[in-house]
Structure formats: structure tokens, C-alpha cells
Motif scaffolding. Structure first.
Motif, PDB file in Angstrom:
ATOM      1  N   GLY A 163      -8.759  -6.276  10.382  1.00 39.64           N
ATOM      2  CA  GLY A 163      -7.330  -6.062  10.455  1.00 39.64           C
ATOM      3  C   GLY A 163      -6.551  -7.173  10.210  1.00 39.64           C
ATOM      4  N   MET A 164      -5.406  -7.180   9.305  1.00 37.08           N
ATOM      5  CA  MET A 164      -4.666  -8.159   9.119  1.00 37.08           C
ATOM      6  C   MET A 164      -3.487  -7.822   9.879  1.00 37.08           C
ATOM      7  SD  MET A 164      -4.897  -8.527   5.076  1.00 37.08           S
ATOM      8  CE  MET A 164      -6.621  -8.689   4.099  1.00 37.08           C
ATOM      9  N   PRO A 165      -2.512  -8.936  10.221  1.00 39.72           N
ATOM     10  CA  PRO A 165      -1.028  -8.634  10.110  1.00 39.72           C
ATOM     11  C   PRO A 165      -0.167  -8.088   9.357  1.00 39.72           C
ATOM     12  CG  PRO A 165      -1.702 -11.133  10.566  1.00 39.72           C
ATOM     13  CD  PRO A 165      -2.716 -10.170  10.022  1.00 39.72           C
ATOM     14  N   ASN A 166       0.851  -7.319   9.312  1.00 42.13           N
ATOM     15  CA  ASN A 166       1.636  -6.513   8.396  1.00 42.13           C
ATOM     16  C   ASN A 166       2.960  -7.162   8.430  1.00 42.13           C
ATOM     17  OD1 ASN A 166       2.488  -5.210   6.376  1.00 42.13           O
ATOM     18  ND2 ASN A 166       1.621  -3.057   7.081  1.00 42.13           N
ATOM     19  N   SER A 167       3.486  -7.821   7.389  1.00 44.05           N
ATOM     20  CA  SER A 167       4.806  -8.400   7.780  1.00 44.05           C
ATOM     21  C   SER A 167       5.756  -7.228   7.298  1.00 44.05           C
ATOM     22  CB  SER A 167       5.069  -9.603   6.590  1.00 44.05           C
ATOM     23  OG  SER A 167       4.353 -10.495   6.807  1.00 44.05           O
ATOM     24  N   GLU A 168       5.388  -6.209   6.623  1.00 41.81           N
ATOM     25  CA  GLU A 168       6.209  -5.081   6.162  1.00 41.81           C
ATOM     26  C   GLU A 168       6.394  -4.195   7.684  1.00 41.81           C
ATOM     27  OE1 GLU A 168       5.846  -3.625   1.715  1.00 41.81           O
ATOM     28  OE2 GLU A 168       4.339  -2.684   3.229  1.00 41.81           O
ATOM     29  N   GLN A 169       5.646  -4.348   8.529  1.00 43.83           N
ATOM     30  CA  GLN A 169       5.856  -3.594   9.824  1.00 43.83           C
ATOM     31  C   GLN A 169       5.431  -4.277  11.040  1.00 43.83           C
ATOM     32  OE1 GLN A 169       3.996   0.378   9.761  1.00 43.83           O
ATOM     33  NE2 GLN A 169       3.155   0.194   7.727  1.00 43.83           N
ATOM     34  N   PRO A 170       6.429  -5.329  11.201  1.00 47.18           N
ATOM     35  CA  PRO A 170       6.334  -6.404  12.310  1.00 47.18           C
ATOM     36  C   PRO A 170       6.273  -5.880  13.675  1.00 47.18           C
ATOM     37  CG  PRO A 170       8.610  -6.643  11.465  1.00 47.18           C
ATOM     38  CD  PRO A 170       7.751  -5.783  10.389  1.00 47.18           C
ATOM     39  N   ASN A 171       6.867  -4.442  13.883  1.00 48.98           N
ATOM     40  CA  ASN A 171       7.361  -4.179  15.128  1.00 48.98           C
ATOM     41  C   ASN A 171       6.223  -3.092  15.809  1.00 48.98           C
ATOM     42  OD1 ASN A 171       9.950  -5.152  15.429  1.00 48.98           O
ATOM     43  ND2 ASN A 171      10.735  -3.742  14.017  1.00 48.98           N
ATOM     44  N   LYS A 172       5.337  -2.930  15.099  1.00 51.81           N
ATOM     45  CA  LYS A 172       4.211  -2.101  15.324  1.00 51.81           C
ATOM     46  C   LYS A 172       3.000  -2.887  16.128  1.00 51.81           C
ATOM     47  CE  LYS A 172       4.037   1.901  12.410  1.00 51.81           C
ATOM     48  NZ  LYS A 172       3.363   2.832  11.657  1.00 51.81           N
ATOM     49  N   VAL A 173       3.271  -3.181  17.466  1.00 52.20           N
ATOM     50  CA  VAL A 173       2.288  -3.988  18.352  1.00 52.20           C
ATOM     51  C   VAL A 173       1.186  -3.161  18.489  1.00 52.20           C
ATOM     52  CG1 VAL A 173       2.057  -5.178  20.583  1.00 52.20           C
ATOM     53  CG2 VAL A 173       4.319  -5.109  19.337  1.00 52.20           C
ATOM     54  N   GLY A 174      -0.067  -3.808  18.348  1.00 49.82           N
ATOM     55  CA  GLY A 174      -1.557  -3.271  18.507  1.00 49.82           C
ATOM     56  C   GLY A 174      -1.699  -2.125  17.791  1.00 49.82           C
ATOM     57  N   VAL A 175      -1.131  -2.261  16.490  1.00 52.64           N
ATOM     58  CA  VAL A 175      -1.492  -0.987  15.485  1.00 52.64           C
ATOM     59  C   VAL A 175      -2.015  -1.750  14.086  1.00 52.64           C
ATOM     60  CG1 VAL A 175      -0.778   0.915  14.222  1.00 52.64           C
ATOM     61  CG2 VAL A 175      -0.170   0.536  16.718  1.00 52.64           C
ATOM     62  N   ILE A 176      -2.993  -1.583  13.697  1.00 52.19           N
ATOM     63  CA  ILE A 176      -3.410  -2.208  12.459  1.00 52.19           C
ATOM     64  C   ILE A 176      -2.855  -1.109  11.112  1.00 52.19           C
ATOM     65  CG2 ILE A 176      -5.189  -2.883  10.913  1.00 52.19           C
ATOM     66  CD1 ILE A 176      -4.747  -4.557  12.938  1.00 52.19           C
ATOM     67  N   THR A 177      -2.015  -1.782  10.457  1.00 49.59           N
ATOM     68  CA  THR A 177      -1.520  -1.083   9.255  1.00 49.59           C
ATOM     69  C   THR A 177      -1.590  -1.862   7.757  1.00 49.59           C
ATOM     70  OG1 THR A 177       0.739  -1.969   9.624  1.00 49.59           O
ATOM     71  CG2 THR A 177       0.529  -0.226  10.621  1.00 49.59           C
ATOM     72  N   ARG A 178      -2.650  -2.672   8.037  1.00 51.03           N
ATOM     73  CA  ARG A 178      -2.917  -3.594   6.860  1.00 51.03           C
ATOM     74  C   ARG A 178      -4.374  -4.050   7.208  1.00 51.03           C
ATOM     75  NH1 ARG A 178      -0.125  -6.224   2.305  1.00 51.03           N
ATOM     76  NH2 ARG A 178       1.497  -5.534   3.451  1.00 51.03           N
ATOM     77  N   THR A 179      -5.308  -4.012   6.338  1.00 54.83           N
ATOM     78  CA  THR A 179      -6.795  -4.346   6.424  1.00 54.83           C
ATOM     79  C   THR A 179      -7.246  -4.829   4.998  1.00 54.83           C
ATOM     80  OG1 THR A 179      -8.773  -4.047   7.568  1.00 54.83           O
ATOM     81  CG2 THR A 179      -7.754  -2.249   6.344  1.00 54.83           C
ATOM     82  N   HIS A 180      -8.696  -5.348   4.974  1.00 48.90           N
ATOM     83  CA  HIS A 180      -9.314  -5.285   3.679  1.00 48.90           C
ATOM     84  C   HIS A 180     -10.666  -4.589   3.797  1.00 48.90           C
ATOM     85  CE1 HIS A 180     -10.955  -9.113   4.965  1.00 48.90           C
ATOM     86  NE2 HIS A 180     -12.325  -8.712   4.303  1.00 48.90           N
ATOM     87  N   MET A 181     -11.139  -4.048   2.710  1.00 42.51           N
ATOM     88  CA  MET A 181     -12.235  -3.156   2.696  1.00 42.51           C
ATOM     89  C   MET A 181     -13.351  -4.175   2.379  1.00 42.51           C
ATOM     90  SD  MET A 181     -11.182   0.387   0.882  1.00 42.51           S
ATOM     91  CE  MET A 181     -11.101  -0.348  -0.761  1.00 42.51           C
ATOM     92  N   ASN A 182     -14.212  -4.492   3.495  1.00 43.07           N
ATOM     93  CA  ASN A 182     -15.278  -5.441   3.401  1.00 43.07           C
ATOM     94  C   ASN A 182     -16.294  -4.997   4.659  1.00 43.07           C
ATOM     95  OD1 ASN A 182     -16.894  -7.527   2.982  1.00 43.07           O
ATOM     96  ND2 ASN A 182     -15.565  -9.109   3.905  1.00 43.07           N
ATOM     97  N   PHE A 183     -17.043  -3.920   4.247  1.00 49.33           N
ATOM     98  CA  PHE A 183     -18.015  -3.439   5.517  1.00 49.33           C
ATOM     99  C   PHE A 183     -19.008  -2.797   4.820  1.00 49.33           C
ATOM    100  CE2 PHE A 183     -18.925   0.392   7.914  1.00 49.33           C
ATOM    101  CZ  PHE A 183     -19.945  -0.473   8.978  1.00 49.33           C
ATOM    102  N   ASN A 184     -18.797  -1.550   3.958  1.00 48.91           N
ATOM    103  CA  ASN A 184     -19.677  -0.651   3.435  1.00 48.91           C
ATOM    104  C   ASN A 184     -19.510  -0.858   1.970  1.00 48.91           C
ATOM    105  OD1 ASN A 184     -17.225   0.586   3.468  1.00 48.91           O
ATOM    106  ND2 ASN A 184     -18.014   2.608   4.273  1.00 48.91           N
ATOM    107  N   ASN A 185     -19.099  -1.767   1.618  1.00 52.62           N
ATOM    108  CA  ASN A 185     -19.081  -1.851  -0.009  1.00 52.62           C
ATOM    109  C   ASN A 185     -19.716  -3.055  -0.712  1.00 52.62           C
ATOM    110  OD1 ASN A 185     -17.078  -3.327   1.164  1.00 52.62           O
ATOM    111  ND2 ASN A 185     -15.751  -3.238  -0.486  1.00 52.62           N
TER     112      ASN A 185
END
Length: 790
Positions: A280-302
Motif C-alpha cells: 500500500g502507498m499513500p495517495n496524494s489524490e485522496q488525502p482524506n481517506k484515512v486508513g484506506v488504501i487507494t494506491r498500491t503496486h502489484m508485486n506479489f503473485n507476478n
């Protein structure tokens, strides 16, 4: 009035702009004819080396073959910082970098602790890149030249005899010859090493006997994805299954990733919610969503299988990289269609749509025209692969798994330590004995079972791992130091490579200052330089000396070098220097067996020290002012004296000229601030205070520590406050079970028995609970109601 208030801000803006311009990339034709240090690769290692060398006054040329700096961290989008559990954020350049990341997101009212379930620092790649540029701009003020050139590669290494003297650099169709005093390979694959003639390892082979088909660590071509609240732009929607999306590919994803929001289960398949929280990354586009992940990177099963041939042969590498990109495209299709996340797609605001990235994607599509419908999506994929393994020089010492093992054995405490790592040994694939270097890492040293089975926490990396066997004028950085495959599994992470780069930069600058080759440099000078920059070299966290105190640097130096010892992590600065401890100093510093009376007074110690130093061309002055006292000198005084003495001894050896230093004047002891001794605990307690779970942290900072206990009554109140915050409708007497369900407590038995009035809880256990509570609370808005006193 306007000028009074606005002029300082205006000047700051102008200064920042000018610094940024100074650190901005230069074209090949604008470069100087020569630099003190040429660094190939502007990843975390190259950045660390450039920063340190430039701050020490060296002229630096930093080359990057792509047009996005930051390597695995930014260009490959692995911005979830892989930190170990102890002292990681107090170290050197990584500490500075984390401070800058936190400052950036704090201004937005956001937390940067979003990775791995809101436990580790993370940032958006474009933010990480900008912070690196800002830091390089500051370093530029310390030197006559710190130039950065993008889309440029070292294509030839110039040598005189066995010493590197310069390079040929190619950018597009243009080539320049640049002279250098030190060349550094900080590339992601170790691509410059073969050009130097240095012997190296690749996989479990030496360079003169390579098996191209043999497996190494898997690589991953990641992609940053984000939520689009207003809907995904049509060009970023995968309307049809990409080429190669077979039933077997689909079933592979089915086994690893499913729809749902469960975040506790570690069993496969993971829920989508757990999947996005993992990186999970911070998302500068949605700074008010506390405790919610709205940006990440795919690096697990690939992850994608990789071979030695992919390192050694560029044609093979390109084929594998394209296959890895296709696997990630498949995963994105699976997320949008099977998982049903039609409001998620590749992020279009990370700055990855660059000329370099467009060119490599266009070339791929030209070879495989069936990929043309996915062009806009591919333009926003990360710039490079997350390559976990590279070529590794054969150096004066090869770091082995046993030397960094933290469980069941202790890591080796090298006296020439110049960098620390702290991650577990972690190989993605290729961990079979026949693929490892059994002459370096016997079968019993191969971690088995779950991640971290051989431990996490600080381990040491010595000076000798940075020095090639025979080639001069050349230093490795990034993953390219002298180490085994298993050791590389722990040193390859972003904090470690940044600090190894800083160490390499210090070696380069000091070698240039002293007009010697790196192998001729005294490691003490490197250690002294790094400690002065705020780096940490002692693998044992100091429990009774704060890093901000003047005592910290001397204590680090004398304990790393073995002159003085720690007792269960304590330096005991106020205790008298015993005859045995004084003898240890002389044995380690001078290889002399010296006996001391009781007490060891300053006068007695000075007499013997002056004689020993004189034999090594070092004169100790200021002894006439020593107080004639019968009291023993303290361990604090001995550390202060000997840390300076070690540096003078090193300078005398290095320059072959006599050195002089004075007996240190008495300095006021630094009062112990427990918050500075335990910065992570202090930070966690402040989170608990913000959420009204405790009223102050004085009690907890003193008791929630190793070798201490906490009142069961106070712990019980903390658990009840926490449970009430998380599940307000549940009865207070079920607080322990609530905390178990929320993942704060492992099992209820211990806490039901101990977290009650009249009993006590282990300070270590309570510290772990406080950390878990803080991690959860970072995802929630602070409470308004006051907490009962605890």
C-alpha cells in the motif's frame, strides 16, 4: 509589510528552484572532461554514493540508463520500504530520506506508513524521485560538480595496468570519454563489472565458468495501480484478455488472489484488500481517506523466473523482461475482470510515461503487434524491472549467510563495519542447494520454512566487501558488493543498498582526498566519516546512550572496533573503567598486554597511553592539566579519548606523518532521554496519546522495555481503551478477545492472566502490543473522548 512577511518565503523558493536546476540532468555534451567519481546507476546505491562523495567535496558524475532515478525504489516502483525491526530509521542517509518522506506527507495531513498493513514507510514513486533530486541538489552545494546524465551507459572502461582511469559513455548515438579517479558500478544488474576485468560471481558461478540456464532470484515487473473514483479512463481498461492469457495463467492467479476484504488470513488465496495493503502507498489524490488504501503496486503473485543468462546476455534479458511485463498485464486484466475491480487500473500520474519508457514499449509492440491495444497501459508501467539479483564482485572478503544470521546464532561483529543491513535472508525462487554456493553457504545455512526463519535485525557489512581482489580505481555499490547469493537475499533491499552506497561514496571520497587506491585506505577513517554523518555501525542498539548525545559517536567507534564492550546493549558510560576493560583497550588498539592497578585513574591511563601512541607516531598532549585524583576515569571518558586516538592512529598510518591530539577537556554528561533511546516506542506512544488510549507516555517509555515489567492493571486499562475504540458496542470485559480478533494479541491466555490488577506483564511483550495498536490506529482518525488514566 508584504515584503517583511513574503521575502523570506520568496528567497526560499528562489533558492530551492536554483538548487533544483543545479541538480537537474545534463546532456552528454555539457559534461566535464573528468570527474573524481563516476557512478553508473542512479538507483538507491548510486544515489547514496553520489550524496556522500559530493558532500565530502568530490566532483561526481551520476549516470542513469533510464530517464527516472531511484532504481528499484522508484523506477521499479518498489516504494514499500523493506525495513527490519530495529534501528533501521536512525541510520545515515536512509534516516534523512525517511524524514523527507514523512515531511512531504505530513504537509498533506497524511501518514506515510501505509505498506505491509500500515506498518512500513512507503511513498508514491514520483514523490520518491523528487525527494532524491532535492537531496542531490543540496549535496551539489558542497562540491564543484555533481552532474546527472540520463539515458546514458558506460560502454567501455579505460585502464592503465590494473587501475581504472576513465570510461566511455554512450547516450543514443553519441559517445564521450570521461576520465575518473574512481568508477563505481551501482547498476541494477552489475553491468559495468565485466568491463573492468574484475572477477565476479553470477548465480552460483564464477564469470569464467557460467551456466546460462541456471536459475537466480525471480524478478518482478511491477505496476502502480490506483482507484479511480470517477471511473477508469477507457484507454486504461483492458477490454480483452491480453495475448498469452491461458487457462493455466488464470488458474495461477485464482490460487493466489480472490475477491474480498479479509485482511487477517495469511493463507492463499489472498483477498484483494490484503493484496493492496501489502504494498500500500499513500495517495496524494485522496488525502482524506484515512486508513484506506487507494494506491498500491502489484508485486506479489507476478514474480517471473530468471536465469544467469538474463544477467549475462542482453537478448535473453530483454526476452525475459518482456515476458515479465506480460505477466503483470495479465494480472491487471485478472484484477479488473475476475476480481471485478473495474474502478482500479494502472496509475497515470507517476511520471512513467517518459520518452525512455515509450521507446521500450513501442519497440516491444513493434515486435509483437498484437500488444498494440495495450499501448496506453504499458506506457504507465514502471520504467524497469525489480531485479533482485545481479553480478557480485569477488572482493577481499565475501559476506556469507552465516555471518549475517541472527537466529539461532548471532551475526558477526566485523571491526571494519561500514554499513548495516537488517532484513531477513529472502530468496524469491532458486533456493535449492544445487543453485547456491555451498562452499560459502553450507546446506544447514539455507533458511527453511517461513520468512525470517533465520531472524531479522541488524547485521554488519565490512569494508573488505567493497574492495575488488585486484582491480583498482573501482568500487561496487547497490547489490554488486562481494557477497554470497544468500547474503544478497538480505542486503538487496532499499534501506541497505542506500546505506551501502553511502559507505561506497565515503570510501571513494577519502581515497581521493588521501591520494590512494581504495584498498590502501584505513577503514577507521571511513567509519569516522560515516559516524559523523549520523550513520550507525554498531549492530547492537545502545540502550543507555541517545543518538543525539555527544557520547553516541565515541561509543559506536570503540565498541565496533572491539576496544570496549556492551553489556546487554548497555554501554554503562558512568561506570568506572576497570583494569580488565583498560587492558582490553590496549590489546585491541595496540596488540599490547598491559596491566592496570585499581582504580584506573586518568593519570595512570595517560602514562601508558602516551607511550603506546608514541610508538605509532601519535603524540598525546594536555596531560599537565590532568587532575591528580584517586578516582577512576569513567567509561564515557575512556570512549571519548580512544575514539579520537583511533582516528589519529589511522591518520598517522595513512599519511605516514606524525599526528598530535590533546586529552579531551571534561564534557558534561548528556542526561538520558528515554524517548531518544527508544524512538520507535516513543513514536508509537504518541499515536496512542493522539487516539486517547493513554494520557501520557512517561510510564510506558520507562516500563515497556526489555528487562522491565508493566503493571497488569495499567495494561488492562490500555487493552480496554483500545477495544472500546475498535469495537465500541462490545462489553469491556471482552477487551482481550476483541484485541485478539483485531490482531493485536496472539492468544488470550497470557493477557487474561497478566493484564489484571495485582499482576505484571513483560515489558517486551507490552512494547510489541503497543506497536501493533499504533499500527492499527494510524489507519483511523483520532478520538475526541479522553481516555482513562493508564
Amino acid at each position: 509589510m508584504f515584503l517583511r512577511f513574503c521575502l523570506p518565503s520568496l528567497l526560499l523558493l528562489i533558492t530551492s528552484t536554483l538548487l533544483a536546476q543545479e541538480a537537474s540532468p545534463k546532456p552528454l555534451k555539457a559534461l566535464q572532461e573528468s570527474y573524481d567519481v563516476v557512478i553508473a546507476g542512479a538507483g538507491t546505491g548510486g544515489f547514496g554514493a553520489a550524496m556522500q562523495a559530493a558532500r565530502m567535496g568530490a566532483t561526481v558524475l551520476l549516470l542513469e540508463e533510464t530517464d527516472y532515478i531511484g532504481g528499484q525504489m522508484n523506477a521499479a516502483a518498489v516504494t514499500s520500504m523493506d525495513e527490519g525491526p530495529i534501528i533501521v530509521r536512525e541510520r545515515g542517509l536512509y534516516h534523512e530520506f525517511v524524514d523527507a518522506v514523512n515531511a512531504h506527507y505530513n504537509k498533506l495531513g497524511m501518514s506515510a506508513e501505509t505498506a505491509y498493513g500500515f506498518r512500513h514507510i512507503c511513498m508514491e514513486p514520483h514523490v520518491g524521485q523528487q525527494i532524491l533530486y532535492d537531496m542531490l541538489a543540496e549535496a551539489r552545494t558542497h562540491t564543484k560538480a555533481l552532474d546527472i546524465t540520463l539515458q546514458a551507459q558506460v560502454t567501455e572502461v579505460l585502464k592503465e595496468g590494473n587501475a581504472v582511469t576513465g570510461v566511455k559513455i554512450t547516450s543514443g548515438k553519441k559517445t564521450r570519454t570521461i576520465q575518473s579517479k574512481i568508477l563505481m558500478d551501482a547498476t541494477e544488474w552489475g553491468d559495468v563489472i565485466p568491463l573492468t576485468g574484475a572477477r565476479y560471481r553470477v548465480g552460483n558461478c564464477f564469470n569464467d565458468n557460467v551456466d546460462m540456464k541456471r536459475r537466480i532470484q525471480d524478478l518482478t515487473w511491477t505496476a502502480v495501480i490506483k482507484e479511480y473514483p470517477q471511473g477508469v479512463p477507457d484507454e486504461l481498461v483492458i477490454h480483452e484478455a491480453p495475448p498469452g492469457y491461458t487457462p493455466a495463467v488464470h488458474q495461477g492467479f485464482v490460487r493466489t488472489l480472490a475477491a474480498g476484504d479479509d485482511i487477517l488470513s495469511k493463507e492463499a488465496p489472498w483477498s484483494f484488500e490484503r493484496f493492496i495493503r501489502y504494498r500500500g502507498m499513500p495517495n496524494s489524490e485522496q488525502p482524506n481517506k484515512v486508513g484506506v488504501i487507494t494506491r498500491t503496486h502489484m508485486n506479489f503473485n507476478n514474480d517471473h523466473p530468471t536465469t544467469i543468462g538474463d544477467v549475462e546476455d542482453l537478448t535473453s534479458r530483454q526476452k525475459t523482461l518482456r515476458s515479465a511485463m506480460l505477466k503483470t498485464l495479465h494480472l491487471l486484466y485478472y484484477v479488473q475482470h475476475t476480481i471485478g475491480k473495474t474502478d482500479w487500473s494502472v496509475a497515470n500520474d507517476e511520471g512513467y510515461d517518459t520518452p525512455y519508457n515509450r521507446a521500450q514499449m513501442d519497440a516491444w509492440i513493434a515486435d509483437q503487434p498484437e500488444l498494440a491495444p495495450y499501448r496506453d497501459i504499458l506506457y504507465h508501467f514502471s520504467i524497469m524491472a525489480y531485479a533482485r539479483e545481479s553480478r557480485r564482485i569477488v572482493g577481499l572478503h565475501t559476506l556469507r549467510a552465516r555471518e549475517i544470521e541472527r537466529k539461532p546464532r548471532q551475526p558477526t561483529e566485523f571491526i571494519n563495519t561500514i554499513a548495516l543491513g537488517d532484513y531477513a535472508v529472502d530468496l524469491h525462487g532458486s533456493k535449492k542447494p544445487e543453485l547456491l554456493e555451498l562452499d560459502l553457504d553450507p546446506v544447514e545455512d539455507i533458511p527453511q520454512g517461513s520468512f525470517g526463519s533465520h531472524g531479522t535485525g541488524p547485521f554488519a557489512i565490512p569494508f573488505e566487501c567493497f574492495i575488488p581482489e585486484t582491480v583498482d580505481g573501482f568500487i561496487p555499490a547497490e547489490k554488486n558488493i562481494s557477497q554470497s547469493r544468500l547474503a544478497n537475499g538480505a542486503t538487496r533491499l532499499q534501506p541497505s543498498t542506500m546505506l551501502m552506497g553511502q559507505a561506497a561514496g565515503a570510501i571513494a571520497a577519502l581515497a581521493i582526498q588521501n591520494q590512494v587506491q581504495p584498498r590502501q585506505l584505513d577503514p577507521i577513517l571511513v567509519q569516522d566519516t560515516l559516524l559523523k554523518t549520523g550513520d550507525t555501525l554498531q549492530i547492537t542498539p545502545l540502550k543507555d546512550i541517545a543518538k543525539t548525545s555527544w557520547e553516541w559517536q565515541p561509543a559506536q567507534m570503540v565498541t565496533v572496533r572491539g576496544l570496549m564492550s556492551l553489556k546487554e546493549g548497555k554501554f554503562l558510560p558512568d561506570q568506572p573503567l576497570t583494569p580488565e576493560a583498560a587492558a582490553q583497550i590496549f590489546k585491541c588498539a595496540f596488540d599490547q598486554a598491559v596491566k592496570f592497578p585499581t582504580p584506573v585513574t586518568p593519570t595512570v591511563f595517560a602514562e601508558k597511553l602516551k607511550k603506546a601512541l608514541a610508538e605509532h607516531q601519535v603524540t598525546l598532549t594536555g596531560l599537565d592539566n590532568l587532575a591528580k585524583t584517586s578516582q577512576a576515569m569513567t567509561r564515557r571518558e575512556a570512549a571519548d579519548l580512544m575514539a579520537q586516538g583511533l582516528v589519529k592512529l589511522a591518520q598517522a598510518r595513512q599519511t605516514q606523518t606524525p599526528q598530535t591530539f590533546a586529552w579531551p577537556a571534561p564534557r558534561t554528561p548528556t542526561p538520558i532521554d528515554l524517548a531518544e533511546i527508544s524512538p520507535q516506542l516513543a513514536a508509537d506512544l504518541r499515536v496512542l496519546i493522539d487516539h486517547k488510549l493513554i494520557s501520557s507516555f512517561d510510564y510506558w517509555i520507562a516500563h515497556a522495555t526489555e528487562n522491565s515489567t508493566c503493571s497488569g492493571k495499567n495494561v488492562g486499562i490500555l487493552l480496554k481503551n483500545t477495544a472500546r475504540s475498535l469495537q465500541p458496542q462490545r462489553p469491556a470485559d471482552e477487551a482481550v478477545m476483541t484485541c485478539v480478533e483485531e490482531g493485536i494479541l496472539g492468544t488470550p491466555g497470557y493477557w487474561q492472566k497478566s493484564a489484571v490488577e495485582g499482576s505484571t506483564c513483560s515489558g517486551t511483550n507490552v512494547q510489541t502490543v503497543i506497536r501493533r495498536i499504533a499500527q492499527i490506529m494510524l489507519t483511523k482518525k483520532p478520538l475526541k473522548a479522553a481516555a482513562p488514566s493508564a
